[in-house]
Enzyme design. Sequence first.
Site, short mmCIF file in Angstrom:
data_model
loop_
_atom_site.label_atom_id
_atom_site.label_comp_id
_atom_site.label_asym_id
_atom_site.label_seq_id
_atom_site.Cartn_x
_atom_site.Cartn_y
_atom_site.Cartn_z
N ASN A 1 6.15 1.91 0.62
CA ASN A 1 7.48 1.74 1.19
C ASN A 1 7.64 0.35 1.80
OD1 ASN A 1 10.11 2.43 2.07
ND2 ASN A 1 9.46 4.52 2.49
N HIS B 1 -11.75 -10.16 13.76
CA HIS B 1 -12.37 -11.33 14.37
C HIS B 1 -13.52 -10.88 15.27
CE1 HIS B 1 -9.36 -14.32 13.18
NE2 HIS B 1 -8.50 -13.31 13.25
N LYS C 1 -11.57 5.22 12.62
CA LYS C 1 -12.72 5.93 12.03
C LYS C 1 -12.28 6.61 10.75
CE LYS C 1 -14.86 6.72 16.47
NZ LYS C 1 -15.21 7.65 17.51
N LYS D 1 -5.07 18.67 12.43
CA LYS D 1 -4.87 19.80 11.53
C LYS D 1 -5.78 19.66 10.32
CE LYS D 1 -1.17 22.44 9.46
NZ LYS D 1 0.28 22.61 9.40
#
Length: 175
Positions: free
Chosen positions: A70, A100, A149, A166
């Site tokens: 999009n 960085h 993560k 969920k």
Amino acid sequence: MLPDKLQNQIIDQNQRLIQHLNSGQHTQAEVRQLVGEITGQTIDDSVEIRLPFYSDYGRNLKIGREVFINSKAMMVDLGGITIADHALIGPGAYLISVNHYLDVDKRRGVTLKPVHIGKNAWIGARAVVLPGVSVGENAVVAAGAVVSKNVAANTVVAGVPAKVIKILENHKEEI
């Protein structure tokens, strides 16, 4: 990794192409052709990319089949970004493969860690996927989430930092 001079030439060339891409009206075929020049790959006819589209490098971006990206998506791809088949990238999403150093003496240097968006994954509007993250197959990253993560397959993550909210047991279920 390419030598700095060649890398800078690619960046200069691709920034001109991205400016051209985002400065006028283009058919989807023209968008795919220009993004193909930027990435150095053939973009499948099933891919749809809404403008504006942004990338800082372009050559390390791999886009699968039936992908939808999009408007205002940003691909910071020097470290590599792969978007697998059927993935959806929401408006204003950031996929970032560069970071960085924290050390002040090295701060102008960068570390590169690839990002992988799995098959049929959905990255929500204004979500940020940070360097080194893999988003699993069928996973959903909620709008505005910051993902630091890996995201397991068939899960929904949300928040800052993103956490599992969920598990998608039935892959046809609505969220």
